[in-house]
Scaffold this active site. Structure first.
Site, PDB file in Angstrom:
ATOM      1  N   LYS A 216       0.807  -1.103  -0.583  1.00  0.00           N
ATOM      2  CA  LYS A 216      -0.008  -0.165   0.066  1.00  0.00           C
ATOM      3  C   LYS A 216       0.968   1.296   0.459  1.00  0.00           C
ATOM      4  O   LYS A 216       0.921   2.298  -0.433  1.00  0.00           O
ATOM      5  CB  LYS A 216      -0.553  -0.242   1.530  1.00  0.00           C
ATOM      6  CG  LYS A 216      -1.469   1.636   1.455  1.00  0.00           C
ATOM      7  CD  LYS A 216      -2.886   1.308  -0.410  1.00  0.00           C
ATOM      8  CE  LYS A 216      -3.501   2.915   1.000  1.00  0.00           C
ATOM      9  NZ  LYS A 216      -4.426   2.980  -0.698  1.00  0.00           N
ATOM     10  N   CYS A 270      -3.428  10.804   1.432  1.00  0.00           N
ATOM     11  CA  CYS A 270      -2.924   9.486   0.967  1.00  0.00           C
ATOM     12  C   CYS A 270      -1.799   9.987   0.457  1.00  0.00           C
ATOM     13  O   CYS A 270      -0.314  10.143   0.857  1.00  0.00           O
ATOM     14  CB  CYS A 270      -3.409   8.772   0.215  1.00  0.00           C
ATOM     15  SG  CYS A 270      -5.117   8.579   0.589  1.00  0.00           S
TER      16      CYS A 270
HETATM   17  N1  SAJ Z   1      -1.365  14.672  -8.815  1.00  0.00           N
HETATM   18  C1  SAJ Z   1      -0.724  15.866  -9.378  1.00  0.00           C
HETATM   19  N2  SAJ Z   1       0.345  14.824 -10.646  1.00  0.00           N
HETATM   20  C2  SAJ Z   1      -0.607  14.130 -11.260  1.00  0.00           C
HETATM   21  C3  SAJ Z   1      -1.534  13.040 -10.732  1.00  0.00           C
HETATM   22  C4  SAJ Z   1      -1.881  13.583  -9.973  1.00  0.00           C
HETATM   23  O1  SAJ Z   1      -0.032  16.880  -9.577  1.00  0.00           O
HETATM   24  O2  SAJ Z   1      -0.377  13.746 -12.607  1.00  0.00           O
HETATM   25  C5  SAJ Z   1      -1.428  15.697  -7.905  1.00  0.00           C
HETATM   26  C6  SAJ Z   1      -3.054  15.640  -7.307  1.00  0.00           C
HETATM   27  O3  SAJ Z   1      -3.971  16.936  -8.680  1.00  0.00           O
HETATM   28  C7  SAJ Z   1      -3.900  15.992  -5.690  1.00  0.00           C
HETATM   29  C8  SAJ Z   1      -2.879  14.551  -5.281  1.00  0.00           C
HETATM   30  O4  SAJ Z   1      -1.718  14.651  -6.536  1.00  0.00           O
HETATM   31  O5  SAJ Z   1      -3.423  16.896  -5.129  1.00  0.00           O
HETATM   32  C9  SAJ Z   1      -2.598  13.128  -5.214  1.00  0.00           C
HETATM   33  O6  SAJ Z   1      -4.669  13.015  -6.201  1.00  0.00           O
HETATM   34  P1  SAJ Z   1      -4.643  11.149  -6.745  1.00  0.00           P
HETATM   35  O7  SAJ Z   1      -5.068  11.286  -7.435  1.00  0.00           O
HETATM   36  O8  SAJ Z   1      -2.776  10.964  -6.940  1.00  0.00           O
HETATM   37  O9  SAJ Z   1      -4.403  10.085  -5.636  1.00  0.00           O
HETATM   38  P2  SAJ Z   1      -5.640  10.823  -4.732  1.00  0.00           P
HETATM   39  O10 SAJ Z   1      -4.689  10.819  -3.110  1.00  0.00           O
HETATM   40  O11 SAJ Z   1      -6.933  10.935  -4.574  1.00  0.00           O
HETATM   41  O12 SAJ Z   1      -6.023   9.142  -4.123  1.00  0.00           O
HETATM   42  C10 SAJ Z   1      -4.650   7.854  -4.499  1.00  0.00           C
HETATM   43  C11 SAJ Z   1      -4.804   6.820  -5.257  1.00  0.00           C
HETATM   44  N3  SAJ Z   1      -3.071   5.599  -5.564  1.00  0.00           N
HETATM   45  C12 SAJ Z   1      -2.653   5.716  -6.857  1.00  0.00           C
HETATM   46  O13 SAJ Z   1      -3.123   6.374  -7.507  1.00  0.00           O
HETATM   47  C13 SAJ Z   1      -1.468   5.115  -5.973  1.00  0.00           C
HETATM   48  C14 SAJ Z   1      -5.500   5.478  -4.545  1.00  0.00           C
HETATM   49  O14 SAJ Z   1      -6.246   4.538  -5.493  1.00  0.00           O
HETATM   50  C15 SAJ Z   1      -5.281   5.118  -3.143  1.00  0.00           C
HETATM   51  O15 SAJ Z   1      -6.871   4.551  -2.843  1.00  0.00           O
HETATM   52  C16 SAJ Z   1      -5.436   6.188  -2.392  1.00  0.00           C
HETATM   53  O16 SAJ Z   1      -4.762   7.607  -2.712  1.00  0.00           O
HETATM   54  C17 SAJ Z   1      -5.588   5.810  -1.196  1.00  0.00           C
HETATM   55  O17 SAJ Z   1      -6.516   6.004  -0.115  1.00  0.00           O
HETATM   56  O18 SAJ Z   1      -4.553   5.624  -0.487  1.00  0.00           O
END
Ligand code: SAJ
Length: 422
Positions: A216, A270
């Site tokens: 995880k 997360c």
């Molecule tokens: N972000 C960027 N650039 C990107 C992708 C995301 O700056 O290319 C930023 C987003 O704007 C946001 C942050 O990263 O601020 C996190 O967003 P996210 O969509 O990457 O992730 P979360 O926090 O919504 O969900 C993540 C997911 N983990 C992965 O993709 C590995 C989800 O599958 C998990 O279940 C979740 O964390 C969790 O609960 O751990």
């Protein structure tokens, strides 16, 4: 110990963003679910068939399962066949994981634990947390033989099974995603699989508890490191006068390159937290993981410095600073959601409010009301904000912003932190 008993009743301890949807999915498959939460308001809301969190599609499922009697919430644990712990695991000031909520959940369920039960930890946890949970249970229930010390002869089963769902798509992903099943021993993994088979259509991937815990953390650290690389590129390209969005798009045409997108910083509960659980355990080894966190954490301040420079530039033309309008486009922690918690955009807006004598115009199309720290500011329509702003900071790539006409005022300075205009 034999496993002939099927899973009739599941108790989900912690009815938040993961616990409540999980309880609802189990109950929707006609399993009796007892939801437990210390928050009486959450318990009362759920028992009325309503929800206290925001997640698309969840409200109707909860309404139906509560009405049909498959889901009931309470503040005190009751006997069940399986206990699923989904409580928060924040970190302390020094990034040390805080397992207090897991300890409290363990203390709450220990009195009703029976021989043959399985306890599954779902909360994102540092490696070793499941073993620690069993130690707490052993101290509270010396009458029960624990699986860590008694192997297959343990009286109870235990496993670590992390969730991987994306906020906003939880209802679908809970069912479709593959799931890691980290048994404390082989029989525990088999028993845990029986619980998840009730509603998971993805694969159930068996491993041990420590690997599942690390898995995880690894998934979220992987994403954090990749976003940090994109954010680092955005700083490099800014210095070298290169369009970072074009650069990444071109590089991603390579068959083995897939760079993520720079942004205003990494938010949410997360990705900005979990990598620290690795760094805290193995600080000497987890070097990229730590630097990635530092790069992503520093990005909002870099955006603030760009906004400051833009305000200075406008002020240098003779316009009084108090007449410089700064429009902030987007406050959510990522695109197309209304969740403002742990949002880099909020941090940036707070900084602007502090440093600037200029007028700040706040835009967030997914909310109806601004959070309390912005009392005195008005939530403004996208186009209206862009029409009146001298400086525009685009902080979230909401689909609603794609329709904006940005050419309204020729002397505006636009700081596009998310590549909306590319
Ligand atoms: N972000 C960027 N650039 C990107 C992708 C995301 O700056 O290319 C930023 C987003 O704007 C946001 C942050 O990263 O601020 C996190 O967003 P996210 O969509 O990457 O992730 P979360 O926090 O919504 O969900 C993540 C997911 N983990 C992965 O993709 C590995 C989800 O599958 C998990 O279940 C979740 O964390 C969790 O609960 O751990």
């Amino acid at each position: 110990m034999t496993q002939e008993n099927s899973i009739q009743t599941v108790s989900v301890v912690g009815l938040g963003y993961i616990g409540l949807p999980t309880a609802a999915m189990l109950a929707s498959r006609r399993t009796r679910v007892i939801g437990v939460d210390v928050n009486k308001h959450a318990v009362d809301t759920i028992n009325q068939g309503k929800i206290h969190i925001i997640e698309p599609g969840l409200d109707s499922i909860v309404r139906d399962v509560v009405r049909e009697g498959f889901l009931r919430a309470t503040t005190t644990p009751e006997p069940a066949d399986a206990f699923l712990i989904a409580v928060p695991t924040p970190f302390k000031d020094d990034y040390e994981p805080d397992l207090t909520y897991i300890e409290k959940a363990t203390q709450a369920l220990a009195p009703v634990l029976k021989k043959g039960n399985i306890v599954i930890l779902e909360s994102t946890s540092p490696v070793g947390a499941t073993e620690q949970m069993i130690e707490w249970l052993a101290a509270l229930r010396p009458d029960l033989k624990m699986p860590t010390t008694n192997g297959v002869d343990g009286d109870i089963y235990a496993a670590y099974c992390p969730e991987r769902v994306l906020p906003g798509q939880v209802v679908r992903e809970l069912v479709e995603n593959d799931r890691i099943i980290g048994g404390i021993n082989k029989v525990s993994a088999e028993r845990a699989k029986a619980v998840y088979r009730i509603f998971v259509e993805g694969e159930l991937l068996e491993t041990n508890a420590r690997t599942a815990e690390m898995s995880k953390l690894t998934e979220n650290a992987f994403r954090d490191v990749n976003i940090a690389f994109a954010n680092e590129l955005s700083l490099i390209c800014d210095k070298l006068d290169i369009n970072v969005w074009d650069l990444i798009s071109l590089a991603n045409h390579h068959p083995r390159v897939n760079i993520l997108q720079p942004g205003a910083g990494v938010g949410g509960h997360c990705i900005a937290v979990d990598p620290w659980f690795i760094v805290n355990k193995t600080p000497g080894e987890a070097r990229i993981t730590r630097v990635a966190r530092e790069i992503n954490d520093a990005k909002p301040e870099w955006v603030v410095s760009k906004i400051k420079a833009a305000v200075d530039k406008i002020a240098a033309t003779g316009k009084p600073r108090c007449d410089v309008n700064v429009a902030v486009l987007g406050l959510a922690f990522k695109p197309n959601i209304d969740d403002l918690r742990e949002s880099p955009a909020i941090h940036i807006a707070e900084s602007i409010a502090q440093f600037s004598e200029s007028r700040m115009i706040l835009v967030e199309p997914n909310i109806e009301k601004l959070p309390r720290q912005f009392d005195g500011y008005e939530l403004t329509d996208c186009q209206e904000a862009v029409n009146t702003a001298d400086v525009i900071a685009i902080l979230v790539k909401h689909s609603a912003f794609e329709k904006i006409n940005f050419s309204a005022k020729p002397d505006q300075i636009v700081i596009d932190a998310v590549g909306l205009l590319n």
